[in-house]
Design a protein around this motif. Structure first.
Motif, PDB file in Angstrom:
ATOM      1  N   SER A 184      -7.165   5.008 -27.482  1.00 35.21           N
ATOM      2  CA  SER A 184      -8.305   6.033 -27.587  1.00 35.21           C
ATOM      3  C   SER A 184      -9.203   5.505 -26.594  1.00 35.21           C
ATOM      4  O   SER A 184     -10.274   6.216 -26.473  1.00 35.21           O
ATOM      5  CB  SER A 184      -8.720   6.040 -28.925  1.00 35.21           C
ATOM      6  N   TRP A 185      -8.835   4.255 -26.019  1.00 36.09           N
ATOM      7  CA  TRP A 185      -9.823   3.777 -25.053  1.00 36.09           C
ATOM      8  C   TRP A 185     -10.221   4.701 -23.774  1.00 36.09           C
ATOM      9  O   TRP A 185      -9.328   5.548 -23.420  1.00 36.09           O
ATOM     10  CB  TRP A 185      -9.521   2.418 -24.458  1.00 36.09           C
ATOM     11  N   GLN A 186     -11.467   4.574 -23.160  1.00 35.82           N
ATOM     12  CA  GLN A 186     -11.704   5.197 -21.895  1.00 35.82           C
ATOM     13  C   GLN A 186     -12.393   4.624 -20.671  1.00 35.82           C
ATOM     14  O   GLN A 186     -13.143   3.275 -21.337  1.00 35.82           O
ATOM     15  CB  GLN A 186     -12.682   6.391 -22.325  1.00 35.82           C
ATOM     16  N   PRO A 187     -12.061   4.487 -19.626  1.00 34.02           N
ATOM     17  CA  PRO A 187     -12.826   3.745 -18.517  1.00 34.02           C
ATOM     18  C   PRO A 187     -14.286   4.291 -18.437  1.00 34.02           C
ATOM     19  O   PRO A 187     -14.645   5.487 -18.802  1.00 34.02           O
ATOM     20  CB  PRO A 187     -12.050   4.215 -17.323  1.00 34.02           C
ATOM     21  N   ASP A 188     -14.995   3.279 -18.032  1.00 26.41           N
ATOM     22  CA  ASP A 188     -16.487   3.878 -17.856  1.00 26.41           C
ATOM     23  C   ASP A 188     -16.594   4.786 -17.001  1.00 26.41           C
ATOM     24  O   ASP A 188     -15.965   4.630 -15.637  1.00 26.41           O
ATOM     25  CB  ASP A 188     -17.135   2.536 -17.539  1.00 26.41           C
ATOM     26  N   GLY A 189     -17.308   5.845 -17.302  1.00 25.41           N
ATOM     27  CA  GLY A 189     -17.689   6.944 -16.131  1.00 25.41           C
ATOM     28  C   GLY A 189     -16.396   7.721 -15.981  1.00 25.41           C
ATOM     29  O   GLY A 189     -16.212   8.767 -14.958  1.00 25.41           O
ATOM     30  N   GLY A 190     -15.353   7.872 -16.908  1.00 23.38           N
ATOM     31  CA  GLY A 190     -14.189   8.383 -16.671  1.00 23.38           C
ATOM     32  C   GLY A 190     -13.559   9.040 -17.897  1.00 23.38           C
ATOM     33  O   GLY A 190     -14.120   8.650 -18.881  1.00 23.38           O
TER      34      GLY A 190
END
Length: 554
Positions: A184-190
């Motif tokens: 469920s993780w997401q990169p910063d700004g994406g």
């Protein structure tokens, strides 16, 4: 203070009159100078170095310059060189070397083009393409890796969306990514789009694209240079004498420099550093850059507030009207923007920030106000790139803060089939608001954002004047109160674009002492019917008084 990275052989204005043999007198049916002192003439004299000497009637100029070379373009119209205030030269050329998906209307059509391109590749070589837009498909939904896997089970496939703010990967490409993409993780700004089980679907939005980009084999130097050459060749063929290249790394500037050293830069490139990176550090350490040829400079930095409207990454103050719970993405955090803007201000570097949503634009304006402080009333010429959706209360802030709106008319006509679905009837009144901004006193520099849109500035002129598509629909234009006149549109691609690059004393209009950058058109863009702006005939493009493009004789 400007600097050079090569021996100073700067183009200088000659103090003494030129010899007759070194002078060219251009005569035409009409020359639109975009100069308020003398807006229309029939002749122009310029010297061998490409400096305009005089303008006026043909008889007087020919008499004043006996023995001068005569350049008679007959019944044609001459306008100042057209400047695209926001483009991506490498992207334009790279698109010519990869699979072209622009204009596709279905996944089946995309697969057909990809199969054709794959036949030219080596086994295992990545299949790269750009230009897909799910808004043009019947289902108008993001695709998945599965849509590509059947045709390409082993060859990595990576396809950039038309706006460059989303990418579509097949499973082979995702397997090449070093990091586990599940969860469920997401990169910063994406954003990595995932299914209910947390498995990535194959769509990567904004900063998430870097995960796949980093796994892709890098472009070799010869190909990178070829992309620039191809892009510049295409630009001058469409009447462009200048392009603001919106966000390039230091190595790309050095690539341009090598081409300029060899005399292979046919137009003026106003390059922007790519964010708070090595290029900005170089400007701060060594000063603003200008090549001795006058064809290349870097004195600006490109920052990113948010993503794009088409991929629902533009940052909005409230939810997307067609995607409740989603307010878009901040590609750089407000804190990161502030750090970069403060650094640029200290270094005397112009800031140009990509901002599309109303929240993105507000953050950019707030950041500028704080970073500039008392200098906000000065001649800083900081810019907002796109400025697509503005809250009503923010519209007058640009003029009040002396912020330039760098906008792309064809974005409006490309987005109009679905833009109101994204933001709703209330917010759309502040969208693509060229007339409101211009009437408020904002400088309006026009461009295309190629290769997101076509590099052809004629399409931008037409879109600005009509707010209609190629078929003339909707009749009367989409939100027609925001139309520009033909003169205002032409000014946006000439004098206003020059102003946005601190070059209005050199280019953007035709006047004594300025550069002889001009375009020869078969038709008069200020006299033809609106529909004819799309099909103006570019006969020749001149930079520094020399032809850099001439149409084949019919």
């Amino acid at each position: 203070m400007m600097r050079t990275l090569a021996p100073a052989v700067l183009l200088a204005l000659a103090a003494a009159p030129a010899f007759a043999a070194d002078v060219t007198v251009l005569t035409a049916h009409r020359i639109h100078t975009m100069d308020a002192v003398r807006p229309q003439v029939e002749a122009m004299a310029f010297d061998a170095e490409g400096k305009v000497l005089a303008l006026g009637d043909a008889r007087t100029l020919l008499a004043n310059h006996p023995g001068a070379t005569r350049l008679d373009v007959g019944n044609a119209t001459v306008v100042p060189g057209l400047i695209d205030a926001h483009g991506h030269m490498s992207g334009l050329g790279w698109g010519m070397l990869t699979a072209d998906l622009v204009g596709t209307t279905s996944k089946a059509e995309i697969l057909a083009r990809l199969r054709d391109k794959a036949r030219t590749l080596k086994p295992g070589e990545w299949l790269i393409g750009r230009g897909w837009d799910q808004n043009d498909w019947p289902e108008q939904a993001f695709p998945t890796a599965a849509d590509l896997d059947a045709a390409f089970p082993d060859r990595p496939v990576w396809l950039s969306r038309i706006d460059g703010h989303a990418g579509w990967a097949n499973s082979a490409a995702m397997r090449a990514v070093a990091r586990d993409l599940s969860g469920s993780w997401q990169p910063d700004g994406g954003s990595i789009r995932r299914d209910a089980a947390g498995k990535p679907t194959g769509i990567f939005v904004d900063n998430a694209m870097a995960l796949v980009e980093s796994a892709r084999p890098p472009m070799d130097e010869a190909t990178a240079e070829q992309a620039l050459v191809l892009g510049m060749r295409e630009a001058v063929a469409h009447g462009l004498t200048g392009v603001h290249d919106a966000g390039i790394p230091l190595e790309e500037l050095q690539r341009y420099q090598r081409l300029a050293d060899r005399g292979q830069v046919p137009l003026r490139i106003y390059a922007m550093a790519d964010g708070n990176s090595a290029a900005l550090e170089s400007l701060c350490a060594h000063g603003l850059y200008r090549h001795p040829s006058g064809r290349l400079q870097m004195r600006a930095v490109k920052l990113y507030a948010d993503g794009a409207l088409g991929s629902r990454g533009a940052a909005l103050l409230s939810d997307y009207s067609d995607d409740h719970g989603n307010r878009g993405l901040l590609v750089m955090s407000p804190e990161e923007l502030a750090v970069a803007a403060d650094k640029a201000h200290r270094c005397g570097v112009q800031v140009a920030t990509h901002a599309i949503g109303d929240r993105g634009n507000r953050i950019a304006l707030d950041t500028y106000a704080k970073a500039l402080g008392a200098d906000v009333a000065g001649d800083h010429r900081w810019r907002i790139e796109h400025a697509q959706i503005l809250a009503p209360e923010d519209l007058p802030r640009l003029a009040a803060m002396h912020v330039i709106a760098s906008m792309q008319p064809t974005h409006a006509t490309s987005d109009m089939p679905w833009a109101e679905q994204r933001v709703g009837a209330r917010r759309i009144v502040g969208a693509y608001a060229w007339r409101q901004l211009r009437d408020a006193g904002t400088h309006l520099a026009l461009g295309s954002d190629f290769p997101v849109e076509s590099v052809d500035p004629r399409l931008g002129l037409y879109a600005a004047v009509t707010r209609s598509d190629a078929r003339g629909l909707p009749v009367g234009g989409w939100y027609p109160d925001e139309k520009l006149t033909a003169y205002e549109a032409l000014r946006g691609f000439t004098l206003e674009a020059a102003y946005a690059g601190f070059a209005e004393n050199e280019v953007g209009s035709l006047a004594p002492g300025k550069r002889a950058d001009f375009v020869v058109l078969a038709e008069d863009p200020l006299a033809v019917p609106e529909a004819a702006l799309r099909t103006l005939t570019v006969r020749a493009t001149y930079v520094d008084g020399k032809p850099v493009f001439e149409a084949p004789a019919r």
